[in-house]
Design a protein around this motif. Structure first.
Motif, mmCIF file in Angstrom:
data_model
loop_
_atom_site.group_PDB
_atom_site.id
_atom_site.type_symbol
_atom_site.label_atom_id
_atom_site.label_comp_id
_atom_site.label_asym_id
_atom_site.label_seq_id
_atom_site.Cartn_x
_atom_site.Cartn_y
_atom_site.Cartn_z
ATOM 1 N N HIS A 97 3.944 3.124 4.607
ATOM 2 C CA HIS A 97 3.596 2.615 5.940
ATOM 3 C C HIS A 97 4.422 1.378 6.266
ATOM 4 C CE1 HIS A 97 1.563 1.692 9.561
ATOM 5 N NE2 HIS A 97 0.823 0.716 9.078
ATOM 6 N N ILE A 98 4.638 0.512 5.302
ATOM 7 C CA ILE A 98 5.460 -0.680 5.532
ATOM 8 C C ILE A 98 6.876 -0.276 5.909
ATOM 9 C CG2 ILE A 98 6.512 -2.694 4.424
ATOM 10 C CD1 ILE A 98 3.943 -2.898 2.711
ATOM 11 N N ARG A 99 7.437 0.665 5.161
ATOM 12 C CA ARG A 99 8.809 1.107 5.423
ATOM 13 C C ARG A 99 8.923 1.804 6.771
ATOM 14 N NH1 ARG A 99 10.304 2.919 -0.801
ATOM 15 N NH2 ARG A 99 11.249 0.919 -1.374
ATOM 16 N N GLU A 100 7.914 2.589 7.134
ATOM 17 C CA GLU A 100 7.929 3.246 8.439
ATOM 18 C C GLU A 100 7.891 2.213 9.563
ATOM 19 O OE1 GLU A 100 5.190 6.354 11.055
ATOM 20 O OE2 GLU A 100 4.731 5.971 8.947
ATOM 21 N N LEU A 101 7.074 1.181 9.378
ATOM 22 C CA LEU A 101 6.956 0.128 10.384
ATOM 23 C C LEU A 101 8.252 -0.664 10.505
ATOM 24 C CD1 LEU A 101 4.898 -1.224 12.318
ATOM 25 C CD2 LEU A 101 4.274 -2.745 10.424
#
Length: 217
Positions: A97-101
């Motif tokens: 989720h961090i990388r997607e954000l």
């Protein structure tokens, strides 16, 4: 219509108060207004960070009634321990989720800002930064740990055990290549409080309350 005296007495009994307290703490955990947080992180301005934070908070499992949607234990899915698959995938879910954000080919500032936004959108508090030598023989560098404390009751409206084992800790880990002075997001590590240990937020703290994360030079 008046309140039933028996119900009122039941709510005021020690057992009633014991179960009411977690619910009150859970409700209070939603009162902090994360959207007003003013962080500038590296090249990320306050305005840009607030956009990232708003996007992080759109995930259904960060807000009621989604709560953790079974991602965290304890949670709205009940008091049972998480399955092995949920527990083993938790770190990867948060990292993803961090990388997607952060988006494709993000700067290190955006990676750190995205990580902080995800943690804050869940109600986790930034408490500590620690840099340790990377002991792997093929690496010449260090690992930087940004530690967050998340009240377990945040995702568990009636969790009496959360009054005993209060926190889940989350480490967001970056590698630091010393020769090039280059950082890169590497991993997320979640550790629930319990019989094996209950972390002390005040003892762990080495950054002022309300701080924004940064790489120390």
């Amino acid at each position: 219509m008046g309140t039933n005296p028996k119900i009122a007495i039941g709510l005021l009994s020690p057992v009633g108060l014991l179960f009411a307290l977690p619910v009150l703490l859970w409700a209070f955990s939603f009162t902090e207004r994360f959207g007003l947080e003013k962080c500038s992180i590296g090249s990320i301005s306050i305005a840009e960070y607030q956009i990232i934070l708003s996007r992080a908070g759109e995930q259904r499992w960060t807000v009621w009634p989604g709560l953790s949607n079974g991602v965290f234990w304890p949670s709205d899915s009940g008091v049972r321990d998480p399955t092995a698959s949920v527990n083993s995938n938790l770190n990867d879910q948060l990292l993803s989720h961090i990388r997607e954000l952060a988006g494709s080919d993000p700067t290190i500032s955006r990676q750190l800002a995205s990580a902080h936004a995800v943690m804050r959108s869940m109600g986790a508090e930034y408490v500590q930064t620690l840099e340790l030598s990377d002991m792997r023989p093929d690496r010449a560098g260090s690992l930087v740990y940004f530690k967050y404390f998340l009240p377990q009751v945040r995702f568990a409206p009636a969790c009496v055990l959360c009054l005993v084992w209060w926190y889940t800790t989350i480490d967001v880990i970056f590698s630091h290549e010393l020769a090039a002075d280059r950082y890169e997001l590497q991993a997320v590590n979640v550790l629930h409080a319990g019989l094996k240990g209950s972390p002390d937020k005040n003892r762990a703290r080495n950054v002022p309350w309300g701080s924004c994360p940064e790489f120390r030079r």
